[in-house]
Write a protein that holds these residues in place. Structure first.
Motif, PDB file in Angstrom:
ATOM      1  N   GLU A  32      36.873 125.899  30.009  1.00 18.76           N
ATOM      2  CA  GLU A  32      35.818 126.539  30.320  1.00 18.76           C
ATOM      3  C   GLU A  32      35.393 126.140  31.622  1.00 18.76           C
ATOM      4  OE1 GLU A  32      33.289 126.701  26.904  1.00 18.76           O
ATOM      5  OE2 GLU A  32      34.591 128.350  26.204  1.00 18.76           O
ATOM      6  N   ILE A  33      34.969 126.646  32.580  1.00 17.13           N
ATOM      7  CA  ILE A  33      34.606 126.050  33.790  1.00 17.13           C
ATOM      8  C   ILE A  33      33.176 127.315  34.372  1.00 17.13           C
ATOM      9  CG2 ILE A  33      35.952 127.452  35.443  1.00 17.13           C
ATOM     10  CD1 ILE A  33      36.139 124.909  37.310  1.00 17.13           C
ATOM     11  N   GLU A  34      32.118 126.398  34.945  1.00 20.57           N
ATOM     12  CA  GLU A  34      30.996 127.138  35.455  1.00 20.57           C
ATOM     13  C   GLU A  34      30.962 127.163  36.838  1.00 20.57           C
ATOM     14  OE1 GLU A  34      27.329 125.287  34.033  1.00 20.57           O
ATOM     15  OE2 GLU A  34      27.409 126.615  32.304  1.00 20.57           O
ATOM     16  N   ILE A  35      30.845 128.321  37.507  1.00 25.24           N
ATOM     17  CA  ILE A  35      30.718 128.561  39.151  1.00 25.24           C
ATOM     18  C   ILE A  35      29.060 128.802  39.204  1.00 25.24           C
ATOM     19  CG2 ILE A  35      31.541 129.877  40.906  1.00 25.24           C
ATOM     20  CD1 ILE A  35      33.788 130.679  39.269  1.00 25.24           C
ATOM     21  N   ILE A  36      28.561 127.887  39.969  1.00 25.19           N
ATOM     22  CA  ILE A  36      27.128 128.019  40.105  1.00 25.19           C
ATOM     23  C   ILE A  36      26.843 128.039  41.628  1.00 25.19           C
ATOM     24  CG2 ILE A  36      25.083 126.744  39.780  1.00 25.19           C
ATOM     25  CD1 ILE A  36      26.367 125.130  37.602  1.00 25.19           C
ATOM     26  N   ALA A  37      26.147 129.249  41.900  1.00 29.45           N
ATOM     27  CA  ALA A  37      25.507 129.498  43.284  1.00 29.45           C
ATOM     28  C   ALA A  37      24.427 129.115  43.501  1.00 29.45           C
ATOM     29  CB  ALA A  37      26.166 130.882  43.696  1.00 29.45           C
ATOM     30  N   ASP A  38      23.941 128.650  44.516  1.00 31.59           N
ATOM     31  CA  ASP A  38      22.508 128.092  44.867  1.00 31.59           C
ATOM     32  C   ASP A  38      21.908 129.349  45.437  1.00 31.59           C
ATOM     33  OD1 ASP A  38      23.373 127.920  47.327  1.00 31.59           O
ATOM     34  OD2 ASP A  38      22.912 125.770  47.493  1.00 31.59           O
ATOM     35  N   GLY A  39      22.338 130.241  46.091  1.00 27.29           N
ATOM     36  CA  GLY A  39      21.698 131.481  47.037  1.00 27.29           C
ATOM     37  C   GLY A  39      21.540 131.116  48.329  1.00 27.29           C
ATOM     38  N   SER A  40      22.247 130.245  48.906  1.00 26.89           N
ATOM     39  CA  SER A  40      21.895 129.672  50.131  1.00 26.89           C
ATOM     40  C   SER A  40      22.568 130.658  51.228  1.00 26.89           C
ATOM     41  CB  SER A  40      22.472 128.214  50.408  1.00 26.89           C
ATOM     42  OG  SER A  40      23.751 127.969  49.993  1.00 26.89           O
ATOM     43  N   ALA A  41      23.408 131.380  50.703  1.00 28.49           N
ATOM     44  CA  ALA A  41      24.442 132.383  51.333  1.00 28.49           C
ATOM     45  C   ALA A  41      25.293 133.122  50.487  1.00 28.49           C
ATOM     46  CB  ALA A  41      25.391 131.581  52.364  1.00 28.49           C
ATOM     47  N   GLU A  42      25.415 134.419  51.045  1.00 29.30           N
ATOM     48  CA  GLU A  42      26.362 135.321  50.160  1.00 29.30           C
ATOM     49  C   GLU A  42      27.920 134.618  50.053  1.00 29.30           C
ATOM     50  OE1 GLU A  42      28.014 139.686  50.514  1.00 29.30           O
ATOM     51  OE2 GLU A  42      25.808 139.587  50.751  1.00 29.30           O
ATOM     52  N   LEU A  43      28.467 134.242  48.951  1.00 30.44           N
ATOM     53  CA  LEU A  43      29.599 133.473  48.943  1.00 30.44           C
ATOM     54  C   LEU A  43      30.580 134.142  48.128  1.00 30.44           C
ATOM     55  CD1 LEU A  43      28.413 129.850  49.486  1.00 30.44           C
ATOM     56  CD2 LEU A  43      29.402 131.105  51.103  1.00 30.44           C
ATOM     57  N   ALA A  44      31.984 134.018  48.322  1.00 36.24           N
ATOM     58  CA  ALA A  44      32.811 134.436  47.455  1.00 36.24           C
ATOM     59  C   ALA A  44      33.687 133.294  47.237  1.00 36.24           C
ATOM     60  CB  ALA A  44      33.824 135.746  48.167  1.00 36.24           C
ATOM     61  N   LEU A  45      34.469 133.260  46.097  1.00 37.47           N
ATOM     62  CA  LEU A  45      35.477 132.269  45.768  1.00 37.47           C
ATOM     63  C   LEU A  45      36.781 132.893  45.640  1.00 37.47           C
ATOM     64  CD1 LEU A  45      35.802 129.411  45.092  1.00 37.47           C
ATOM     65  CD2 LEU A  45      35.304 129.843  42.684  1.00 37.47           C
ATOM     66  N   THR A  46      37.824 132.923  46.334  1.00 35.68           N
ATOM     67  CA  THR A  46      38.932 133.721  46.044  1.00 35.68           C
ATOM     68  C   THR A  46      40.147 132.759  45.685  1.00 35.68           C
ATOM     69  OG1 THR A  46      40.499 135.156  47.342  1.00 35.68           O
ATOM     70  CG2 THR A  46      39.527 133.350  48.700  1.00 35.68           C
ATOM     71  N   GLY A  47      41.197 133.261  45.090  1.00 34.91           N
ATOM     72  CA  GLY A  47      42.362 132.608  44.595  1.00 34.91           C
ATOM     73  C   GLY A  47      43.202 133.220  43.858  1.00 34.91           C
ATOM     74  N   GLU A  93      32.339 137.098  43.725  1.00 34.78           N
ATOM     75  CA  GLU A  93      31.325 137.165  44.792  1.00 34.78           C
ATOM     76  C   GLU A  93      30.007 136.827  44.195  1.00 34.78           C
ATOM     77  OE1 GLU A  93      29.698 139.139  48.739  1.00 34.78           O
ATOM     78  OE2 GLU A  93      31.980 139.531  47.971  1.00 34.78           O
ATOM     79  N   PHE A  94      29.086 135.995  44.971  1.00 28.43           N
ATOM     80  CA  PHE A  94      27.701 135.879  44.609  1.00 28.43           C
ATOM     81  C   PHE A  94      26.959 136.303  45.887  1.00 28.43           C
ATOM     82  CE2 PHE A  94      29.860 132.972  41.540  1.00 28.43           C
ATOM     83  CZ  PHE A  94      29.141 132.773  40.658  1.00 28.43           C
ATOM     84  N   ASP A  95      26.011 137.391  45.651  1.00 33.32           N
ATOM     85  CA  ASP A  95      25.091 137.748  46.499  1.00 33.32           C
ATOM     86  C   ASP A  95      23.772 136.992  46.473  1.00 33.32           C
ATOM     87  OD1 ASP A  95      26.975 139.639  47.168  1.00 33.32           O
ATOM     88  OD2 ASP A  95      26.225 141.242  46.101  1.00 33.32           O
ATOM     89  N   GLU A  96      23.660 136.244  45.429  1.00 33.86           N
ATOM     90  CA  GLU A  96      22.325 135.842  45.248  1.00 33.86           C
ATOM     91  C   GLU A  96      22.826 134.470  44.167  1.00 33.86           C
ATOM     92  OE1 GLU A  96      20.107 138.395  41.815  1.00 33.86           O
ATOM     93  OE2 GLU A  96      20.247 139.073  43.854  1.00 33.86           O
ATOM     94  N   ALA A  97      21.679 133.658  43.973  1.00 33.98           N
ATOM     95  CA  ALA A  97      21.780 132.529  43.116  1.00 33.98           C
ATOM     96  C   ALA A  97      22.230 132.966  41.609  1.00 33.98           C
ATOM     97  CB  ALA A  97      20.553 131.456  43.184  1.00 33.98           C
ATOM     98  N   GLY A  98      23.134 132.278  41.214  1.00 35.28           N
ATOM     99  CA  GLY A  98      23.474 132.620  39.511  1.00 35.28           C
ATOM    100  C   GLY A  98      24.373 131.825  38.999  1.00 35.28           C
TER     101      GLY A  98
END
Length: 141
Positions: free
Chosen positions: A60-75, A103-108
């Protein structure tokens, strides 16, 4: 052919505890591990160190976005080397057949539960970013 079928049926009839995992097999609590979170933040590394996973282990892994930019994670290669049990976002459980990126458009926060399957070396990265800063190497042994 009949012998092979009989052998498979006998193996299926063995109690899961005989394999050392418990009644839920590879999804049992004894076979689960939490991984350090992946942090999505503009201009920051995704993690402190590469991930080394063991084939047949549930993670189990958490991906945590701080909302500093719209960021995606690809793989896509990594996501095809694992079996995704579920993705949890704000209490909503998703059970996908496959995944290329998130992809995270905002913090989450997103939690992914998966079973590592195919040994190899893989990369999770933020697309369009040059260099190794926003890149995470993952090995499945």
């Amino acid at each position: 052919m009949r012998r092979a079928l009989t052998a498979l049926l006998c193996l299926a009839a063995l109690p899961a505890s005989a394999e050392g995992f418990g009644l839920a097999g590879v999804l049992s609590a004894k076979n689960r591990q939490d991984l350090p979170p992946i942090a999505l933040s503009a201009g920051m590394p995704l993690a402190d160190a590469p991930l080394v996973l063991k084939s047949g282990t549930y993670y189990e892994i958490e991906i945590i976005a701080d909302g500093s930019a719209e960021l995606a994670l690809t793989g896509p290669e990594f996501f095809r080397a694992i079996w995704i049990d579920e993705i949890v976002i704000e209490g909503l459980e998703i059970r996908p057949l496959g995944l290329d990126s998130v992809e995270f458009d905002e913090a989450g926060t997103m939690e992914i539960g998966f079973l590592a399957i195919k040994p190899g070396r893989y990369v999770l990265q933020v697309p369009g970013v040059a260099g190794d800063l926003m890149r995470l190497e993952v090995s499945i042994e």
